[in-house]
Write a protein that holds these residues in place. Structure first.
Motif, PDB file in Angstrom:
ATOM      1  N   ALA A  14     -11.776   0.496  -9.513  1.00 21.01           N
ATOM      2  CA  ALA A  14     -11.455   1.891  -9.210  1.00 21.01           C
ATOM      3  C   ALA A  14     -10.116   2.281  -9.817  1.00 21.01           C
ATOM      4  O   ALA A  14      -9.974   3.375 -10.395  1.00 21.01           O
ATOM      5  CB  ALA A  14     -11.430   2.107  -7.700  1.00 21.01           C
ATOM      6  N   ALA A  15      -9.112   1.396  -9.697  1.00 17.30           N
ATOM      7  CA  ALA A  15      -7.789   1.688 -10.254  1.00 17.30           C
ATOM      8  C   ALA A  15      -7.855   1.829 -11.772  1.00 17.30           C
ATOM      9  O   ALA A  15      -7.245   2.738 -12.354  1.00 17.30           O
ATOM     10  CB  ALA A  15      -6.803   0.593  -9.864  1.00 17.30           C
ATOM     11  N   LEU A  71      -5.361  -1.450  -4.178  1.00 11.14           N
ATOM     12  CA  LEU A  71      -5.820  -0.232  -3.502  1.00 11.14           C
ATOM     13  C   LEU A  71      -4.746   0.848  -3.567  1.00 11.14           C
ATOM     14  O   LEU A  71      -5.052   2.034  -3.776  1.00 11.14           O
ATOM     15  CB  LEU A  71      -6.171  -0.543  -2.047  1.00 11.14           C
ATOM     16  CG  LEU A  71      -6.549   0.661  -1.168  1.00 11.14           C
ATOM     17  CD1 LEU A  71      -7.762   1.395  -1.732  1.00 11.14           C
ATOM     18  CD2 LEU A  71      -6.806   0.207   0.270  1.00 11.14           C
ATOM     19  N   GLY A  72      -3.480   0.463  -3.391  1.00 15.80           N
ATOM     20  CA  GLY A  72      -2.388   1.418  -3.486  1.00 15.80           C
ATOM     21  C   GLY A  72      -2.314   2.060  -4.860  1.00 15.80           C
ATOM     22  O   GLY A  72      -2.049   3.263  -4.985  1.00 15.80           O
ATOM     23  N   VAL A  73      -2.547   1.272  -5.911  1.00 10.64           N
ATOM     24  CA  VAL A  73      -2.558   1.812  -7.271  1.00 10.64           C
ATOM     25  C   VAL A  73      -3.685   2.838  -7.413  1.00 10.64           C
ATOM     26  O   VAL A  73      -3.493   3.921  -7.978  1.00 10.64           O
ATOM     27  CB  VAL A  73      -2.723   0.680  -8.307  1.00 10.64           C
ATOM     28  CG1 VAL A  73      -2.866   1.271  -9.713  1.00 10.64           C
ATOM     29  CG2 VAL A  73      -1.527  -0.267  -8.262  1.00 10.64           C
ATOM     30  N   ALA A  74      -4.867   2.496  -6.890  1.00 12.14           N
ATOM     31  CA  ALA A  74      -6.010   3.406  -6.982  1.00 12.14           C
ATOM     32  C   ALA A  74      -5.731   4.728  -6.267  1.00 12.14           C
ATOM     33  O   ALA A  74      -6.011   5.807  -6.799  1.00 12.14           O
ATOM     34  CB  ALA A  74      -7.254   2.739  -6.397  1.00 12.14           C
ATOM     35  N   LEU A 123       0.822  -1.214   0.000  1.00 12.70           N
ATOM     36  CA  LEU A 123       0.000   0.000   0.000  1.00 12.70           C
ATOM     37  C   LEU A 123       0.852   1.259   0.000  1.00 12.70           C
ATOM     38  O   LEU A 123       0.716   2.139  -0.857  1.00 12.70           O
ATOM     39  CB  LEU A 123      -0.939  -0.004   1.206  1.00 12.70           C
ATOM     40  CG  LEU A 123      -1.942   1.152   1.310  1.00 12.70           C
ATOM     41  CD1 LEU A 123      -2.824   1.201   0.073  1.00 12.70           C
ATOM     42  CD2 LEU A 123      -2.805   0.995   2.569  1.00 12.70           C
ATOM     43  N   MET A 124       1.762   1.360   0.964  1.00 14.95           N
ATOM     44  CA  MET A 124       2.613   2.543   1.061  1.00 14.95           C
ATOM     45  C   MET A 124       3.547   2.640  -0.142  1.00 14.95           C
ATOM     46  O   MET A 124       3.820   3.738  -0.643  1.00 14.95           O
ATOM     47  CB  MET A 124       3.422   2.497   2.355  1.00 14.95           C
ATOM     48  CG  MET A 124       2.581   2.494   3.614  1.00 14.95           C
ATOM     49  SD  MET A 124       1.652   4.014   3.851  1.00 14.95           S
ATOM     50  CE  MET A 124       2.982   5.152   4.210  1.00 14.95           C
ATOM     51  N   GLY A 125       4.045   1.499  -0.586  1.00 12.25           N
ATOM     52  CA  GLY A 125       4.984   1.516  -1.700  1.00 12.25           C
ATOM     53  C   GLY A 125       4.355   1.985  -2.999  1.00 12.25           C
ATOM     54  O   GLY A 125       4.965   2.745  -3.761  1.00 12.25           O
ATOM     55  N   ASN A 126       3.126   1.554  -3.274  1.00 10.89           N
ATOM     56  CA  ASN A 126       2.504   1.880  -4.548  1.00 10.89           C
ATOM     57  C   ASN A 126       1.947   3.292  -4.616  1.00 10.89           C
ATOM     58  O   ASN A 126       2.181   4.022  -5.581  1.00 10.89           O
ATOM     59  CB  ASN A 126       1.370   0.888  -4.843  1.00 10.89           C
ATOM     60  CG  ASN A 126       1.829  -0.260  -5.706  1.00 10.89           C
ATOM     61  OD1 ASN A 126       2.898  -0.217  -6.296  1.00 10.89           O
ATOM     62  ND2 ASN A 126       1.020  -1.300  -5.787  1.00 10.89           N
ATOM     63  N   SER A 127       1.182   3.689  -3.610  1.00  8.18           N
ATOM     64  CA  SER A 127       0.399   4.916  -3.715  1.00  8.18           C
ATOM     65  C   SER A 127       1.256   6.163  -3.920  1.00  8.18           C
ATOM     66  O   SER A 127       1.065   6.916  -4.885  1.00  8.18           O
ATOM     67  CB  SER A 127      -0.469   5.080  -2.466  1.00  8.18           C
ATOM     68  OG  SER A 127       0.332   5.112  -1.291  1.00  8.18           O
ATOM     69  N   GLU A 128       2.200   6.392  -3.020  1.00  6.74           N
ATOM     70  CA  GLU A 128       2.996   7.610  -3.104  1.00  6.74           C
ATOM     71  C   GLU A 128       3.895   7.611  -4.331  1.00  6.74           C
ATOM     72  O   GLU A 128       4.071   8.642  -4.990  1.00  6.74           O
ATOM     73  CB  GLU A 128       3.834   7.790  -1.834  1.00  6.74           C
ATOM     74  CG  GLU A 128       4.532   9.126  -1.761  1.00  6.74           C
ATOM     75  CD  GLU A 128       5.241   9.343  -0.434  1.00  6.74           C
ATOM     76  OE1 GLU A 128       5.803  10.437  -0.245  1.00  6.74           O
ATOM     77  OE2 GLU A 128       5.236   8.423   0.412  1.00  6.74           O
TER      78      GLU A 128
END
Length: 246
Positions: free
Chosen positions: A234-235, A150-153, A68-73
């Protein structure tokens, strides 16, 4: 796509801060939360020992952190820097980019799981049958894919400046309310009802069922499957929306 996956893994392995918070931090939390509790203490209403509960909880938390943290930011910053726009000019299809991000994050979640398991086994003497160790690793790793998407979205929803606070809000909210920090049996009834519908509650439930000698509950698998479809949709929608802006 394989080249992009290798690039994602290489970049993450060079980031010492990222490696600490994804691989070592969950093990440290296990020692702080579960390392001081005697193995005879059970989770309320179950036969599951508290050290074993926290082992699965922190392994799940570590995998969630990695994906999650790795993808989103990273995605949010790549959008603003123009890297995503450059990739669209190559032969890499949009779904390849999303899959590469998901696969790269998923590979990095495995060390987080294994380190927590190793610490729990050596420090607290947590013991299971061989099939349970393999099943626990597979279930927690596979379940982390839900949060990778979710991280991608989030990466396509938030800007580079807001990605971190948005992710942290989602990250800690899901972790605490879903039962990764403490058993949800300690919650008031109304909060237990809410927690039961969260993906993190179902995610932790996968490992807890295996620890008790059974298979993951169908309800937990169904909840995660529904969230995976929703987050993937969503993504994909946010990616297409972002593409039209470029």
């Amino acid at each position: 796509m394989n080249a992009l996956v290798r690039l994602e893994i290489t970049r993450a392995l060079r980031n010492k801060k990222y490696l600490f918070f994804t691989v070592l931090y969950p093990a440290v939390l296990f020692l702080l939360l579960g390392g001081t509790i005697d193995g005879s203490v059970k989770v309320s209403g179950t036969e599951l020992g508290m050290p074993a509960f926290y082992m699965v909880a922190m392994a799940s938390f570590g995998a969630l952190t990695a994906v999650l943290m790795g993808n989103s930011e990273r995605i949010a910053k790549e959008r603003e820097s123009g890297w995503v726009r450059q990739l669209r000019l190559t032969a890499l299809p949009g779904r390849g980019y999303v899959l590469a991000k998901t696969a790269g994050a998923a590979v990095l979640s495995l060390p987080a799981i294994l380190v927590v398991f190793a610490v729990a086994a050596t420090v607290k003497g947590v013991r299971f049958e061989a099939w349970q160790w393999f099943a626990l690793t597979g279930a927690i790793w596979a379940g982390s894919l839900v949060f990778a998407v979710l991280g991608v979205a989030i990466g396509y929803l938030a800007s580079g400046d807001t990605a971190r606070p948005v992710t942290m809000l989602v990250y800690f909210g899901l972790s605490m309310l879903g039962g990764l920090w403490m058993p949800t049996t300690n919650f008031p009834q109304w909060l237990q009802t809410i927690a039961g519908w969260l993906p993190t509650h179902a995610y932790a439930g996968l490992g807890q069922a295996i620890e008790l000698g059974g298979a993951p509950r169908a309800g937990d698998v169904a909840v995660l499957a529904v969230y995976f479809v929703l987050f993937t949709g969503a993504a994909a929608w946010l990616y297409r929306k972002d593409s039209m802006k470029a």
